[in-house]
Motif scaffolding. Structure first.
Motif, PDB file in Angstrom:
ATOM      1  N   ALA A   7       0.833  -1.208   0.000  1.00 40.13           N
ATOM      2  CA  ALA A   7       0.000   0.000   0.000  1.00 40.13           C
ATOM      3  C   ALA A   7       0.863   1.251   0.000  1.00 40.13           C
ATOM      4  N   SER A   8       1.932   1.236   0.746  1.00 43.88           N
ATOM      5  CA  SER A   8       2.846   2.376   0.771  1.00 43.88           C
ATOM      6  C   SER A   8       3.497   2.578  -0.595  1.00 43.88           C
ATOM      7  N   ILE A  27       0.047  10.350   1.848  1.00 42.44           N
ATOM      8  CA  ILE A  27       0.949   9.323   2.403  1.00 42.44           C
ATOM      9  C   ILE A  27       0.562   8.997   3.836  1.00 42.44           C
ATOM     10  N   LYS A  28       0.409  10.031   4.650  1.00 43.48           N
ATOM     11  CA  LYS A  28       0.071   9.804   6.055  1.00 43.48           C
ATOM     12  C   LYS A  28      -1.270   9.078   6.166  1.00 43.48           C
ATOM     13  N   GLY A  33      -4.521   4.378   7.191  1.00 48.78           N
ATOM     14  CA  GLY A  33      -5.622   3.581   6.665  1.00 48.78           C
ATOM     15  C   GLY A  33      -5.218   2.151   6.360  1.00 48.78           C
ATOM     16  N   GLY A  34      -4.006   1.971   5.859  1.00 44.12           N
ATOM     17  CA  GLY A  34      -3.524   0.624   5.565  1.00 44.12           C
ATOM     18  C   GLY A  34      -3.375  -0.225   6.814  1.00 44.12           C
ATOM     19  N   VAL A  35      -2.839   0.377   7.860  1.00 46.56           N
ATOM     20  CA  VAL A  35      -2.690  -0.347   9.123  1.00 46.56           C
ATOM     21  C   VAL A  35      -4.066  -0.670   9.707  1.00 46.56           C
ATOM     22  N   ALA A  36      -4.965   0.319   9.717  1.00 46.60           N
ATOM     23  CA  ALA A  36      -6.304   0.095  10.256  1.00 46.60           C
ATOM     24  C   ALA A  36      -7.051  -0.962   9.450  1.00 46.60           C
ATOM     25  N   GLY A  47      -8.045   0.028   2.931  1.00 48.59           N
ATOM     26  CA  GLY A  47      -7.817   1.036   3.964  1.00 48.59           C
ATOM     27  C   GLY A  47      -6.839   2.096   3.515  1.00 48.59           C
ATOM     28  N   ALA A  48      -5.802   1.697   2.808  1.00 51.65           N
ATOM     29  CA  ALA A  48      -4.813   2.657   2.316  1.00 51.65           C
ATOM     30  C   ALA A  48      -5.431   3.606   1.297  1.00 51.65           C
TER      31      ALA A  48
END
Length: 79
Positions: A7-8, A27-28, A33-36, A47-48
């Motif tokens: 995702a990053s 980015i932030k 969102g990716g982690v969540a 999420g990302a």
């Protein structure tokens, strides 16, 4: 963990395709969102993407508020 890295990487490549003003906050938001999304059912990519969109929206709102605050003192000086 792989989905977060992927995702990053996608978010960074998306930044290269957009102007810096449009990508601010992406980015932030994508990382958060990716982690969540990952912890909410292994939906890190979704999420990302959602986080990136929200981050861009939030950055635009803050920029708009800053512009309004800067415009108000100059309007009051004219009175």
């Amino acid at each position: 963990m792989k989905s977060i890295l992927l995702a990053s990487a996608i978010a960074v490549s998306a930044l290269a395709a957009t102007s810096p003003a449009d990508a601010k906050g992406c980015i932030k938001g994508a990382v958060v969102g990716g982690v969540a999304g990952h912890y909410a059912g292994h939906h890190g990519m979704l999420g990302a993407a959602a986080g990136c969109l929200y981050g861009r929206h939030h950055a635009k709102e803050q920029a708009r508020q800053r512009q309004q605050q800067q415009a108000q003192p100059s309007q009051q000086e004219k009175l």
